[in-house]
Design a protein around this motif. Structure first.
Motif, PDB file in Angstrom:
ATOM      1  N   MET A 112       3.827  92.270  -1.797  1.00  6.07           N
ATOM      2  CA  MET A 112       4.940  92.009  -2.712  1.00  6.07           C
ATOM      3  C   MET A 112       6.280  92.346  -2.054  1.00  6.07           C
ATOM      4  O   MET A 112       7.241  91.604  -2.168  1.00  6.07           O
ATOM      5  N   LEU A 113       6.334  93.500  -1.373  1.00  6.99           N
ATOM      6  CA  LEU A 113       7.579  93.930  -0.744  1.00  6.99           C
ATOM      7  C   LEU A 113       7.867  93.176   0.544  1.00  6.99           C
ATOM      8  O   LEU A 113       9.027  93.023   0.933  1.00  6.99           O
ATOM      9  N   ASP A 114       6.835  92.696   1.209  1.00  7.65           N
ATOM     10  CA  ASP A 114       7.022  91.958   2.449  1.00  7.65           C
ATOM     11  C   ASP A 114       7.647  90.588   2.208  1.00  7.65           C
ATOM     12  O   ASP A 114       8.387  90.088   3.049  1.00  7.65           O
ATOM     13  N   GLY A 115       7.346  90.006   1.056  1.00  9.72           N
ATOM     14  CA  GLY A 115       7.946  88.717   0.706  1.00  9.72           C
ATOM     15  C   GLY A 115       7.576  87.575   1.631  1.00  9.72           C
ATOM     16  O   GLY A 115       8.399  86.700   1.902  1.00  9.72           O
ATOM     17  N   GLY A 116       6.358  87.595   2.165  1.00 14.84           N
ATOM     18  CA  GLY A 116       5.907  86.488   3.005  1.00 14.84           C
ATOM     19  C   GLY A 116       6.388  86.562   4.441  1.00 14.84           C
ATOM     20  O   GLY A 116       6.337  85.573   5.169  1.00 14.84           O
ATOM     21  N   ALA A 117       6.848  87.710   4.888  1.00 18.43           N
ATOM     22  CA  ALA A 117       7.394  87.855   6.249  1.00 18.43           C
ATOM     23  C   ALA A 117       6.336  88.271   7.274  1.00 18.43           C
ATOM     24  O   ALA A 117       6.681  88.675   8.382  1.00 18.43           O
ATOM     25  N   GLY A 118       5.068  88.211   6.915  1.00 15.45           N
ATOM     26  CA  GLY A 118       4.011  88.528   7.856  1.00 15.45           C
ATOM     27  C   GLY A 118       3.982  89.975   8.319  1.00 15.45           C
ATOM     28  O   GLY A 118       3.565  90.268   9.429  1.00 15.45           O
ATOM     29  N   GLY A 119       4.437  90.882   7.457  1.00 19.16           N
ATOM     30  CA  GLY A 119       4.441  92.300   7.798  1.00 19.16           C
ATOM     31  C   GLY A 119       5.716  92.776   8.464  1.00 19.16           C
ATOM     32  O   GLY A 119       5.843  93.939   8.822  1.00 19.16           O
ATOM     33  N   ALA A 120       6.682  91.904   8.626  1.00 14.37           N
ATOM     34  CA  ALA A 120       7.949  92.282   9.274  1.00 14.37           C
ATOM     35  C   ALA A 120       8.842  93.109   8.354  1.00 14.37           C
ATOM     36  O   ALA A 120       9.636  93.916   8.822  1.00 14.37           O
TER      37      ALA A 120
ATOM     38  N   ARG B  80       3.326  87.049  -8.474  1.00  8.07           N
ATOM     39  CA  ARG B  80       4.608  86.658  -7.853  1.00  8.07           C
ATOM     40  C   ARG B  80       5.791  87.121  -8.692  1.00  8.07           C
ATOM     41  O   ARG B  80       6.800  87.599  -8.161  1.00  8.07           O
ATOM     42  N   ALA B  81       5.675  87.016 -10.012  1.00  4.50           N
ATOM     43  CA  ALA B  81       6.756  87.479 -10.894  1.00  4.50           C
ATOM     44  C   ALA B  81       6.931  88.994 -10.783  1.00  4.50           C
ATOM     45  O   ALA B  81       8.061  89.498 -10.719  1.00  4.50           O
ATOM     46  N   ALA B  82       5.825  89.730 -10.729  1.00  5.18           N
ATOM     47  CA  ALA B  82       5.900  91.188 -10.577  1.00  5.18           C
ATOM     48  C   ALA B  82       6.498  91.547  -9.217  1.00  5.18           C
ATOM     49  O   ALA B  82       7.267  92.506  -9.100  1.00  5.18           O
ATOM     50  N   ALA B  83       6.170  90.762  -8.192  1.00  5.46           N
ATOM     51  CA  ALA B  83       6.718  91.003  -6.851  1.00  5.46           C
ATOM     52  C   ALA B  83       8.225  90.807  -6.848  1.00  5.46           C
ATOM     53  O   ALA B  83       8.967  91.617  -6.275  1.00  5.46           O
ATOM     54  N   GLU B  84       8.685  89.764  -7.487  1.00  4.54           N
ATOM     55  CA  GLU B  84      10.130  89.502  -7.554  1.00  4.54           C
ATOM     56  C   GLU B  84      10.845  90.641  -8.276  1.00  4.54           C
ATOM     57  O   GLU B  84      11.891  91.118  -7.827  1.00  4.54           O
ATOM     58  N   LYS B  85      10.281  91.097  -9.365  1.00  2.00           N
ATOM     59  CA  LYS B  85      10.878  92.206 -10.111  1.00  2.00           C
ATOM     60  C   LYS B  85      10.878  93.490  -9.279  1.00  2.00           C
ATOM     61  O   LYS B  85      11.853  94.240  -9.266  1.00  2.00           O
ATOM     62  N   LEU B  86       9.794  93.740  -8.562  1.00  2.00           N
ATOM     63  CA  LEU B  86       9.698  94.925  -7.718  1.00  2.00           C
ATOM     64  C   LEU B  86      10.774  94.904  -6.635  1.00  2.00           C
ATOM     65  O   LEU B  86      11.482  95.891  -6.421  1.00  2.00           O
ATOM     66  N   ARG B  87      10.911  93.764  -5.948  1.00  5.82           N
ATOM     67  CA  ARG B  87      11.940  93.659  -4.903  1.00  5.82           C
ATOM     68  C   ARG B  87      13.341  93.827  -5.482  1.00  5.82           C
ATOM     69  O   ARG B  87      14.172  94.532  -4.908  1.00  5.82           O
ATOM     70  N   ARG B  88      13.604  93.222  -6.626  1.00  4.75           N
ATOM     71  CA  ARG B  88      14.929  93.378  -7.270  1.00  4.75           C
ATOM     72  C   ARG B  88      15.206  94.837  -7.607  1.00  4.75           C
ATOM     73  O   ARG B  88      16.310  95.330  -7.392  1.00  4.75           O
ATOM     74  N   THR B  89      14.202  95.522  -8.140  1.00  2.61           N
ATOM     75  CA  THR B  89      14.371  96.925  -8.497  1.00  2.61           C
ATOM     76  C   THR B  89      14.699  97.767  -7.268  1.00  2.61           C
ATOM     77  O   THR B  89      15.640  98.567  -7.287  1.00  2.61           O
ATOM     78  N   MET B  90      13.957  97.558  -6.207  1.00  2.94           N
ATOM     79  CA  MET B  90      14.146  98.395  -5.019  1.00  2.94           C
ATOM     80  C   MET B  90      15.386  98.008  -4.218  1.00  2.94           C
ATOM     81  O   MET B  90      15.927  98.843  -3.500  1.00  2.94           O
ATOM     82  N   GLU B  91      15.835  96.795  -4.362  1.00  2.00           N
ATOM     83  CA  GLU B  91      17.044  96.368  -3.656  1.00  2.00           C
ATOM     84  C   GLU B  91      18.295  96.610  -4.494  1.00  2.00           C
ATOM     85  O   GLU B  91      19.408  96.338  -4.054  1.00  2.00           O
ATOM     86  N   GLY B  92      18.103  97.095  -5.728  1.00  2.00           N
ATOM     87  CA  GLY B  92      19.240  97.410  -6.580  1.00  2.00           C
ATOM     88  C   GLY B  92      19.908  96.217  -7.217  1.00  2.00           C
ATOM     89  O   GLY B  92      21.053  96.291  -7.632  1.00  2.00           O
ATOM     90  N   ASN B  93      19.208  95.105  -7.330  1.00  2.00           N
ATOM     91  CA  ASN B  93      19.793  93.887  -7.930  1.00  2.00           C
ATOM     92  C   ASN B  93      19.346  93.733  -9.368  1.00  2.00           C
ATOM     93  O   ASN B  93      18.302  93.775  -9.760  1.00  2.00           O
TER      94      ASN B  93
END
Length: 157
Positions: A37-45, A144-157
């Protein structure tokens, strides 16, 4: 406690990694999916789970991952007791049931919030019981919806 933590010096492996995930009470589908979820499809980057004893790469945000049980909260507390001078970690709580956490778990997490960079919550995702891995889980729209919310929360958006 499953991990000891330290920072890797500048120039070490992992520079550019955004999130270094640390499972506080074992690796399972919830931890693997949180990493995806946090990687966002970046292959672990962008995000990956640290191996037991592996140092936190310099510049990466440490992320503790636990289930919303009293045991999970207690493991977080134990890890924070030995955290030392490392940057404050985020805590990602993955719901283990379709109900809110029990009072003891909620109170303990609330008491620990001052030692954390923040707390992000992932709702109960029943599909995690039926998938073979995090990639398959991320094919489902609720994940995917939970992943988007998680990234928004941690990125402060």
């Amino acid at each position: 406690m499953t991990h000891s933590v330290a920072l890797t010096a500048p120039g070490g492996a992992g520079v550019g990694l955004r999130y270094a995930l640390i499972p506080v009470h074992g690796f399972g589908i919830a931890v693997a999916t949180a990493a995806g979820m946090l990687d966002g499809g970046a292959g672990g980057a962008n995000a990956r789970v640290l191996a037991p004893g592996e140092s936190i790469p310099f510049g990466a945000q440490p992320v503790l991952v636990a289930e919303t049980t009293v045991y999970g909260a207690k493991c977080v507390e134990e890890m924070l007791l030995h955290w030392g001078g490392l940057p404050k970690p985020w805590l990602v709580l993955v719901s283990d049931a379709p109900a809110r956490p029990v009072a003891d778990a909620r109170y303990l997490v609330r008491a620990l919030e001052g030692r954390l960079a923040g707390v992000a919550r992932v709702p109960y995702l029943p599909v995690l019981r039926a998938v073979r891995g995090p990639d398959e889980a991320l094919e489902h729209k609720d994940v995917r919806a939970a992943a988007e919310k998680l990234r928004r929360t941690m990125e402060g958006n």
